[in-house]
Scaffold this active site. Structure first.
Site, PDB file in Angstrom:
ATOM      1  CD  GLU A 292      -2.447   1.219   2.794  1.00  0.00           C
ATOM      2  OE1 GLU A 292      -3.386   2.018   2.965  1.00  0.00           O
ATOM      3  OE2 GLU A 292      -2.036   0.439   3.683  1.00  0.00           O
ATOM      4  CE  LYS A 360      -8.152   1.343   4.167  1.00  0.00           C
ATOM      5  NZ  LYS A 360      -7.004   1.826   4.981  1.00  0.00           N
ATOM      6  CB  CYS A 443      -4.716  -1.086   4.856  1.00  0.00           C
ATOM      7  SG  CYS A 443      -3.965  -0.865   6.492  1.00  0.00           S
TER       8      CYS A 443
END
Length: 582
Positions: A292, A360, A443
């Site tokens: 990331e 995300k 994440c």
């Protein structure tokens, strides 16, 4: 004295949960400690004399459980005031609110219940208390793990990681089935302790003991069935239908704009060394994954920039030279004028061309997702407090990447074929390209049930998680994140691969087992023939969080009828008082 003991028991419970969850001393936690971690808390709550007292105990429990287990949130750069400070008090108040749930049976208890309980006529009071505690605690962990403020860390299911025979029920119940089993055990243990004196000093001792043993038996049956199911799932032979030859890069450098060039060059060096190692064995790669936030310039406009940056070895040319698709973490622009940018996974084909991104969807509240950030005044305040960034814009929908499988590696088959058909006759023109659909939860995404549920049901065949946890500076934070994420493999019976910039970089099979990994906080690259299995809809994939929904329904059904009963009894009392007056 009693209040002091209640606080002591509550603090002890918080400490035991933190010790049972992966921590700096026990890196993968201890389910045995976890099995007794809520026992003192159950005793403390059972001794509560008022709703206020129950609230204080739940507040203390929530505050210190969060603080002891997630202390590393204080390392989140300038956002520590939000990530640790605000989240700690928020968790404490939220669990404090659930004090009403834990205390409700006492608050609205029928005036006849204590009498029937002592006389031995009420055979269901003991099993009810056990079931009620397990249900409310499971609902608490579900609410804690869902929605805008979701934070599924510090949960009982995290303590169970090493008991993978028991955790296999997650493909039916999700992690909440594990929470319910553990919470039931705490309640059985606690209720048994509380009943010791009552049974010996009561005429109804035999009846109470009988009621308690039946509750114990019911919990034992549930545990036995769960273990039996786990043994069956673990013993099941699974054969992959495809193999994706993959490199996962762990550069062990905290990404930031000022050091972007050094970070990219470090990732290139690690990647090239692993590619050279593989090509010596005459293997072909299917995918290379960087973690990331490696890139800092915003796409799609930045594609031109990375044709020439870094000067020493431009990124796009590096990808093109190695003739392999890449997934790399970096930002995308939604609306430059409104400062809307997404934390994304970027897909490059083997020629270095940028093809699109997944953004995300579940952002960390108050660190990545900041309310009112669309207003200039709010952005200035946030930037003055933390010195950089004022959050991201969440992605709006699931996105899958289709990756062609060009390596010649074939999965092991449970059968042999002996053919006399010439190879030239087998190869027909127009055959479809063999490919795999991957999803890239970023994440915190891999902890969000709603995100992974949407990605899997969109057609994902493997979860490819990219993560930046290096800011935590602690091994416990890396392993805790992995433990939360590994449940996704079990819930959907799919492979998960994780590329984390400092760890935990690994490959997880559909039973939650680690197939390969890299050491924490060391740079390196993991090369693995990732097995991809036939997609099958598990109960959890089909129905999602049905267990907490069911428990919520049962809890509110009881509350509804308890309130009605209380009102009827009050009406009867009023009538009796009026008759006495007359």
């Amino acid at each position: 004295m009693l209040q002091f003991l209640q606080i002591f028991c509550t603090l002890l419970s918080s400490f035991l949960i933190a010790l049972a969850i992966p921590n700096e001393f026990l890196h993968f936690g201890s389910p045995l400690i976890g099995l007794f971690s809520l026992f003192p808390f159950y005793i403390a709550l059972s001794r509560s004399q008022s709703l206020k007292e129950s609230f204080i105990l739940c507040f203390v429990h929530g505050f210190f459980t969060h603080l002891f287990s997630s202390f590393w949130l204080g390392n989140f750069a300038g956002f520590a005031i939000f990530t640790l400070g605000a989240s700690d008090f928020g968790t404490a108040f939220f669990e404090g609110f659930f004090a009403l749930g834990f205390y409700f049976p006492v608050l609205f208890e029928s005036k006849y219940a204590p009498l029937s309980h002592r006389s031995g006529k009420n055979h269901f009071s003991v099993p009810f208390k056990i079931f009620w505690f397990a249900s409310v605690y499971t609902v608490w962990e579900y609410c804690k793990s869902t929605g805008f403020l979701a934070y599924p860390w510090g949960t009982i299911s995290m303590t169970a990681y090493k008991w993978n025979t028991l955790t296999q029920i997650a493909d039916i119940t999700g992690v909440y089935g594990i929470t319910f089993l553990f919470a039931s055990f705490y309640a059985v243990l606690g209720e048994g302790t509380l009943l010791l004196s009552e049974i010996s000093n009561s005429d109804s001792g035999k009846s109470l003991f009988s009621s308690y043993t039946k509750a114990c038996l019911a919990i034992l049956v549930l545990v036995f069935l769960s273990v039996f199911y786990g043994i069956d799932r673990l013993s099941q032979e699974r054969y992959p239908t495809k193999i994706m030859n993959t490199i996962l890069v762990q550069q062990n450098r905290n990404p930031n704009r000022r050091e972007e060039e050094a970070n990219i060059l470090a990732a290139q060096k690690i990647t090239q060394e692993k590619i050279d190692e593989i090509t010596q064995d005459d293997e072909k790669l299917d995918l290379i994954v960087w973690s990331e936030a490696v890139l800092s310039k915003r796409f799609p406009a930045a594609e031109t920039y990375y044709n020439y940056f870094p000067d020493e070895n431009p990124l796009i040319k590096f990808i093109k030279k190695n003739h392999t698709p890449f997934v790399i973490g970096g930002p995308v622009v939604f609306n430059d004028e409104n400062h809307e940018y997404g934390n994304s996974a970027l897909l490059f084909d083997k020629n270095g061309k940028f093809h699109g991104s997944y953004t995300k969807m579940h952002l960390v509240p108050f660190a990545e997702l900041i309310p009112l950030r669309q207003y200039e005044r709010v952005r200035k305040i946030i930037k003055s407090m933390v010195g950089f960034s004022y959050g991201w814009t969440p992605g709006k929908k699931p996105v899958l990447f289709e990756i062609p499988l060009e390596s010649k590696i074939e999965p092991e088959k449970p059968f042999d074929i002996i053919s006399i058909v010439p190879e030239k006759d087998k190869k027909k023109k127009g055959e479809p390209v063999k490919s795999v659909l991957i999803s890239t939860p970023i994440c915190f995404d891999d902890s969000a049930h709603e995100v992974c549920h949407a990605l899997y049901n969109a057609g994902s065949e493997v979860f490819v998680n990219i993560t930046n946890d290096s800011w935590s500076k602690t091994e416990s934070a890396e392993i805790q994140h992995f433990v939360v994420a590994h449940y996704r493999s079990i819930e959907y019976r799919t492979t998960t691969i994780r590329s984390a910039n400092a760890g935990y970089t690994c490959v997880i099979d559909p039973t939650g087992k680690i197939l390969a990994d890299l050491p924490l906080f060391e740079e390196g690259a993991l090369s693995y023939h990732v097995p991809i299995y036939e997609r099958k809809l598990t109960v959890y994939a089909r129905y999602g969080d049905w267990l907490p929904y069911t428990l919520i329904l049962l809890v509110f059904t009881y509350i509804f009828f308890a309130v009605l009963q209380k009102q009827k009894e009050e009406e009867v009392v009023e009538e009796e008082d009026e008759n006495k007056t007359i």
